[in-house]
Write a protein that holds these residues in place. Structure first.
Motif, PDB file in Angstrom:
ATOM      1  N   TYR A 148      36.417  44.597  44.687  1.00  0.00           N
ATOM      2  CA  TYR A 148      36.677  44.095  46.035  1.00  0.00           C
ATOM      3  C   TYR A 148      37.771  43.049  45.982  1.00  0.00           C
ATOM      4  O   TYR A 148      37.884  42.292  45.020  1.00  0.00           O
ATOM      5  CB  TYR A 148      35.416  43.467  46.644  1.00  0.00           C
ATOM      6  N   THR A 150      39.921  40.023  48.506  1.00  0.00           N
ATOM      7  CA  THR A 150      40.067  39.264  49.748  1.00  0.00           C
ATOM      8  C   THR A 150      41.398  38.532  49.740  1.00  0.00           C
ATOM      9  O   THR A 150      41.871  38.087  48.691  1.00  0.00           O
ATOM     10  CB  THR A 150      38.926  38.254  49.950  1.00  0.00           C
ATOM     11  N   TRP A 157      36.263  41.252  52.834  1.00  0.00           N
ATOM     12  CA  TRP A 157      36.433  41.824  51.504  1.00  0.00           C
ATOM     13  C   TRP A 157      36.680  43.324  51.652  1.00  0.00           C
ATOM     14  O   TRP A 157      35.951  44.008  52.363  1.00  0.00           O
ATOM     15  CB  TRP A 157      35.187  41.600  50.644  1.00  0.00           C
TER      16      TRP A 157
END
Length: 345
Positions: A148, A150, A157
């Motif tokens: 993931y 961000t 995310w």
């Protein structure tokens, strides 16, 4: 005793391909971690030190502990009971912790309280590590190639699938599935990559190690990866720089490898015992400490060319640790342990 990745990895074969924008599953609601008087004496899995101002430890059942002196620990308010596997801080206020159920937690008050950024119990996959290069940009990695990213400090995310980390045969297989069976393709994405166990930031480089001899590096903060030539067919659980800026990778059944050419080639190091090694720690004096199962505690004074055995008599697994002032703080299967460096060197 098993390492922390096996403790935390009750994983499924289904991969969530849709992007997630933080917060909890609609079907299983998070339950806050219990305040436990003996939280510092149960399984803890990772430890972070920010600028020698405070320590933060994470572990099973959502336990997060904080200390300003390395001796006295206070349990934080945590909104989930998921087992946690890793923690890091980017500055004095902002930190993140990850763990089971693809959980991602954040703090903006130096770890006193934590908030959910992601909680996916229906996915039933653990995240094993988290790294932020600034307050906005971060990645979290885990079981079966779970990855993931961000760019907004964790407010959202986005999942990524890094097909470049597959063999050519597996890439061809996935491409064929994508064209012929979309459902099977989505499922296979969730199981075809190895577990990503640890991310190590080395200047502008990222290194990542994992299951079945997996090792890779990235020059663009994980947007793309180059898989390294295999040097071991078992799982690797940590990778780090030595005091002389060589690379050291450690893992299953006491295997350790050293590279003097930035990971292009690796030489195996003969360790004095065969316990799984979970973590690498270094100190300002140039010592390297390998921490592992069955109380395994190994020390090198020659940049990792050889190690002496100082394993702990109780035989309890040491999962991680760090140097705090004149002490080595360990997180173990029975909580916090402290070793005075003066007693070792």
């Amino acid at each position: 005793m098993c390492n922390k990745y096996i403790w935390l990895a009750a994983v499924s074969a289904i991969f969530m391909t849709a992007s997630t924008s933080s917060i909890a599953s609609e079907t299983i609601k998070p339950v806050a971690a219990y305040q436990a008087p003996l939280a510092s004496k149960v399984l803890l899995t990772d430890l972070a030190n920010f600028d020698n101002q405070f320590l933060t430890a994470v572990g099973e059942r959502g336990h997060i502990l904080r200390s300003t002196d390395g001796s006295h620990w206070q349990q934080a308010q945590v909104p989930v009971q998921a087992n946690l596997s890793a923690v890091m801080f980017i500055d004095k206020q902002h930190g993140w912790a990850v763990g089971h159920d693809a959980t991602i937690l954040s703090t903006s008050d130096s770890g006193t309280s934590w908030q959910i950024q992601q909680f996916l119990p229906n996915l039933d996959k653990p995240l094993f590590d988290v790294y932020f290069r600034n307050q906005n940009q971060g990645i979290a990695v885990g079981a079966y190639g779970m990855f993931y990213r961000t760019n907004d400090g964790g407010s959202t995310w986005q999942p990524e699938f890094h097909a470049e980390l597959l063999s050519e045969d597996d890439q061809d297989y996935l491409l064929e599935l994508q064209e012929t069976d979309a459902q099977a393709y989505a499922i296979e994405q969730g199981v075809i990559l190895p577990h990503f166990n640890r991310v190590f930031a080395d200047g502008n480089l990222l290194y990542m190690v994992g299951e079945a001899g997996f090792a890779a590096k990235s020059t663009d903060f994980g947007q793309t990866w180059q898989r390294l030539e295999a040097f071991y067919n078992g799982s690797m659980f940590d990778i780090a720089r030595t005091p002389e800026m060589n690379l050291l990778a450690v893992g299953l059944r006491g295997h350790a490898f050293r590279s003097v050419d930035q990971g292009n080639s690796w030489q195996e190091i003969a360790l004095p015992n065969h316990a799984t090694v979970n973590s690498i720690v270094t100190d300002a004096a140039g010592h390297i400490y390998l921490l592992g199962n069955a109380g395994s505690f190994l020390i090198s004074q020659d940049d990792g060319e050889s190690f002496s055995d100082h394993s702990l008599a109780d035989g309890k697994a040491i999962v991680s640790g760090l140097v705090w002032q004149d002490k080595l703080i360990l997180v173990t299967e029975i909580g916090i342990k402290t070793i005075n460096l003066s007693e070792l060197n």
